[in-house]
Design an enzyme around this catalytic site. Structure first.
Site, PDB file in Angstrom:
ATOM      1  CB  THR A 189      -0.907   0.035   1.247  1.00  0.00           C
ATOM      2  OG1 THR A 189      -0.094  -0.034   2.431  1.00  0.00           O
ATOM      3  CG2 THR A 189      -1.888  -1.120   1.246  1.00  0.00           C
ATOM      4  CG  ASP A 232       6.471   1.226  -1.364  1.00  0.00           C
ATOM      5  OD1 ASP A 232       7.584   1.434  -0.840  1.00  0.00           O
ATOM      6  OD2 ASP A 232       6.284   1.184  -2.594  1.00  0.00           O
ATOM      7  CE  LYS A 234       9.658   3.572  -2.995  1.00  0.00           C
ATOM      8  NZ  LYS A 234       8.241   3.163  -3.125  1.00  0.00           N
ATOM      9  CG  PHE A 235       9.882   5.483   7.153  1.00  0.00           C
ATOM     10  CD1 PHE A 235       9.133   6.471   7.760  1.00  0.00           C
ATOM     11  CD2 PHE A 235       9.389   4.185   7.147  1.00  0.00           C
ATOM     12  CE1 PHE A 235       7.908   6.178   8.353  1.00  0.00           C
ATOM     13  CE2 PHE A 235       8.173   3.879   7.742  1.00  0.00           C
ATOM     14  CZ  PHE A 235       7.429   4.881   8.338  1.00  0.00           C
ATOM     15  CG  ASP A 264      13.436  13.197   8.195  1.00  0.00           C
ATOM     16  OD1 ASP A 264      14.488  13.637   8.717  1.00  0.00           O
ATOM     17  OD2 ASP A 264      12.514  13.925   7.786  1.00  0.00           O
ATOM     18  NE  ARG A 272       1.654   2.044 -13.514  1.00  0.00           N
ATOM     19  CZ  ARG A 272       2.553   2.829 -14.102  1.00  0.00           C
ATOM     20  NH1 ARG A 272       2.168   3.713 -15.014  1.00  0.00           N
ATOM     21  NH2 ARG A 272       3.834   2.712 -13.809  1.00  0.00           N
TER      22      ARG A 272
END
Length: 264
Positions: free
Chosen positions: A61, A91, A93-94, A96, A232
């Site tokens: 997600t 998902d 994608k940290f 920081d 997709r």
């Protein structure tokens, strides 16, 4: 090498309980397909997850694009995960510093750590990002993937970045269970990382916007990756999601069986 063993054999030896359960799930359900469900409507996301649930091992997600997100969405998705026997991968994608990602992972409106079995992170900030996420996720039996490579044209995630990312994964094996990557890397003794690969397609090779697709045979059999991530190609307009998910499940599993047979 772990690529030569079955998912079930790897599960018996894996030290991370979530990775162990995930490998067992793939073996039990005979699927290595992850659906990338990048939908902006709660109802559409739930409907899609229900349709493809029988064919996937993992629902991926992007929860922050759902315009009408609420706790009921989380409750319904986790119920579908139980019904159809799949795990959930946010998902996120940290990218920081450690203290910030601890808050992003545990707090705010999404509270990702409370429901997502797996999440992922870039290693650009250094190992503090892993420690921060680990502080929150490890007590909850969550686990982390690191972005070692990406499938988009011109990606900067390659070379020394990839090498350093793999070394960080080895340092935090209790929490880091694998990679988003385009190929399997050389194992060191004790390694058993799970490789998840986006950019997988049965019918075309590019979308004209920088995304590049490879056939499941190439990704799983030839390059040694474990999980194919498809979006997709399953739910684009005019497609029957259940039919397409079954096609990808069968193609991914066939490629995996061929890989195991070729190695024995």
């Amino acid at each position: 090498m772990s690529a030569t063993k079955s998912y079930g054999e790897r599960a018996k030896l894996h030290s991370n309980p979530t990775a162990k359960a995930f490998l067992e799930l793939m073996e039990r359900k005979k699927t290595n397909l992850s659906l990338a469900a990048d939908l902006t409507s709660k109802a559409a996301l739930i409907e899609l997850a229900d349709k493809v649930g029988p064919y996937i091992c993992l629902l991926k997600t992007h929860i922050d694009v759902v315009e009408d997100f609420d706790q009921d969405l989380v409750d319904q998705l986790t119920a579908l995960a139980k019904k159809h026997d799949f795990m959930i991968f946010e998902d996120r994608k940290f990218a920081d510093i450690g203290n910030t990602v601890k808050l992003q992972y545990s707090s705010g409106i999404y509270k990702i750590a409370s429901w997502s079995d797996i999440t992922n992170a870039h290693t650009v900030p250094g190992e503090g990002i892993i420690r921060g996420l680990r502080d929150i996720g490890l007590p909850l039996n969550r686990c982390l993937l690191l972005l070692a490579e990406m499938s988009s044209a011109g990606t900067l995630a390659k070379g020394d970045y990839t090498t350093t990312t793999v070394e960080l994964a080895r340092k935090y094996k209790d929490f880091v269970v694998g990679f988003i990557a385009m190929r399997r890397y050389e194992d060191k003794e004790g390694d058993d990382f799970i490789y998840m690969t986006p950019g997988v397609g049965l019918d075309q090779t590019t979308d004209g916007l920088g995304q590049q697709w490879k056939h499941p045979e190439v990704v799983v059999r030839d390059l040694g990756c474990d999980v194919i991530i498809v979006g997709r190609g399953i739910y684009d307009q005019g497609r029957d999601p259940a039919h397409e998910a079954q096609r990808y499940q069968e193609a991914g599993w066939k490629a995996y069986k061929e890989r195991i047979q070729l190695s024995n």
